[in-house]
Design an enzyme around this catalytic site. Structure first.
Site, mmCIF file in Angstrom:
data_model
loop_
_atom_site.group_PDB
_atom_site.id
_atom_site.type_symbol
_atom_site.label_atom_id
_atom_site.label_comp_id
_atom_site.label_asym_id
_atom_site.label_seq_id
_atom_site.Cartn_x
_atom_site.Cartn_y
_atom_site.Cartn_z
ATOM 1 N N LEU A 99 0.815 -1.213 0.000
ATOM 2 C CA LEU A 99 0.000 0.000 0.000
ATOM 3 C C LEU A 99 0.848 1.262 0.000
ATOM 4 O O LEU A 99 0.445 2.301 0.536
ATOM 5 C CB LEU A 99 -0.941 -0.004 1.217
ATOM 6 C CG LEU A 99 -1.812 -1.257 1.386
ATOM 7 C CD1 LEU A 99 -2.696 -1.130 2.623
ATOM 8 C CD2 LEU A 99 -2.637 -1.525 0.144
ATOM 9 N N GLY A 100 2.033 1.193 -0.599
ATOM 10 C CA GLY A 100 2.892 2.366 -0.704
ATOM 11 C C GLY A 100 3.319 2.885 0.651
ATOM 12 O O GLY A 100 3.698 2.117 1.547
ATOM 13 N N GLY B 183 1.949 1.354 4.088
ATOM 14 C CA GLY B 183 2.399 0.087 4.629
ATOM 15 C C GLY B 183 1.983 -1.077 3.762
ATOM 16 O O GLY B 183 2.009 -1.006 2.529
ATOM 17 N N GLY C 13 8.119 -3.487 -4.114
ATOM 18 C CA GLY C 13 7.161 -4.576 -3.997
ATOM 19 C C GLY C 13 7.825 -5.937 -4.041
ATOM 20 O O GLY C 13 7.417 -6.868 -3.329
ATOM 21 N N ASP C 14 8.856 -6.078 -4.876
ATOM 22 C CA ASP C 14 9.602 -7.336 -4.950
ATOM 23 C C ASP C 14 10.308 -7.616 -3.622
ATOM 24 O O ASP C 14 10.390 -8.762 -3.175
ATOM 25 C CB ASP C 14 10.636 -7.272 -6.066
ATOM 26 C CG ASP C 14 10.017 -6.930 -7.412
ATOM 27 O OD1 ASP C 14 8.843 -7.289 -7.629
ATOM 28 O OD2 ASP C 14 10.704 -6.293 -8.228
#
Length: 302
Positions: free
Chosen positions: A215-216, A219, A245-246
């Site tokens: 969620l950027g 969190g 994200g990875d």
């Protein structure tokens, strides 16, 4: 062991500029770097740095494919890629005056017959978990991901676009959408954390044992068999979000592979991602002291 599959790898070029980019103007970078990229490849690099057993596979071709092989070999990441005729794509990220610009190629045309080679490669390594990550190159449809998931006894995780998530028909151990992908996959509202949690619950009902949603700056959350866990992001100086994200997914998979709880797995993912966003490009940071960071991540049940 966690085997990663990247159907559409890339050489990631990151260029830094002191001034804003302007149409028609020649802009000269003050710094530039190349990294082996693609979601699955990124995850394998982070997993190797986290001392998790991993092998990276996927499709590689041309001089860019050669670069990726050499780069991963030099960094100690085990690989077993399938060769294709056309060159692997080159993606560019430009960092200029506080703004981030991403220019990505679609990738080479690929015949679906290569999936047989990929599944044979996966079976030869006998992984416990398989991650399929990233976009699909021209010529391949989402059903190739179902084919990978059905090809062995492993638990399959996916980190793909929301439209691809919506098209999958198999049973999966984990999905890792971002906020936009979560909305695209479910058609649900995702403006608030509570709405994201409800959307993740809906996605679970469609055949995903766990859903990890990034969620950027707010969190991340993990929806699993025992409910939804939310973790706030660490307060760090963000330099580059490429690979964040990875990194989150890598931390979660490494922790689940060790048998840790959903709370600990999500905390581990947030801790790994917080290290990655503090540097440019997808290069692997130092993870010394990560357990302390993981324990400092605040999680709560929603």
């Amino acid at each position: 062991m966690i085997l990663t599959v990247t159907f559409n790898p890339a050489v990631d070029q990151t260029m830094t500029f002191d001034e804003s980019l302007r149409p028609g103007a020649v802009s000269r970078a003050t710094d530039a770097r190349f990294d082996a990229g693609g979601k699955g490849i990124n995850v394998s690099q982070y997993l190797a740095a986290l001392d998790a057993d991993t092998v990276a596979t996927g499709l590689l071709g041309g001089f860019t494919g050669t670069y990726i092989r050499q780069s991963l070999s030099e960094s100690g990441v085990p690989t077993d890629f399938v060769d294709i005729d056309e060159p692997t794509r080159l993606n560019t990220t430009a960092l200029a005056a506080g703004e981030e610009y991403k220019l990505n190629q679609n990738g080479p045309d690929v015949d679906a017959s290569v999936v047989d080679d990929l599944t044979a490669t996966a079976r030869s390594h006998g992984p416990d978990r398989v991650l399929v990550g990233g976009s699909l190159p021209p010529g391949l449809d989402p059903d190739v991901i179902d084919r990978v998931a059905d090809a062995g006894e492993w638990r399959t995780a996916v980190d793909v676009g929301g439209d691809v998530l919506a098209a999958l028909e198999g049973e999966y151990g984990l999905a890792k959408p971002n906020r936009d992908e979560l909305a695209a996959a479910t058609g649900a509202a995702v403006e608030t954390v509570a709405e994201c949690a409800e959307a993740a619950r809906r996605l679970r009902e469609r055949g995903f044992e766990r859903v990890v949603a990034s969620l950027g700056g707010e969190g991340a959350l993990l929806a699993g068999p025992d409910g939804v866990v939310f973790a706030e992001a660490f307060d760090v100086d963000v330099v580059d979000t490429v690979g964040a994200g990875d990194a989150l997914l890598s931390g979660v998979l490494a922790a689940l592979d060790r048998g840790l709880s959903d709370e600990a797995a999500l905390g581990n993912g947030v801790a790994v991602a917080s290290r990655v966003v503090q540097r440019a490009g997808t290069s692997v940071p130092d993870f010394e002291g990560l357990d302390a960071d993981r324990d400092a991540v605040e999680t709560r049940r929603l």
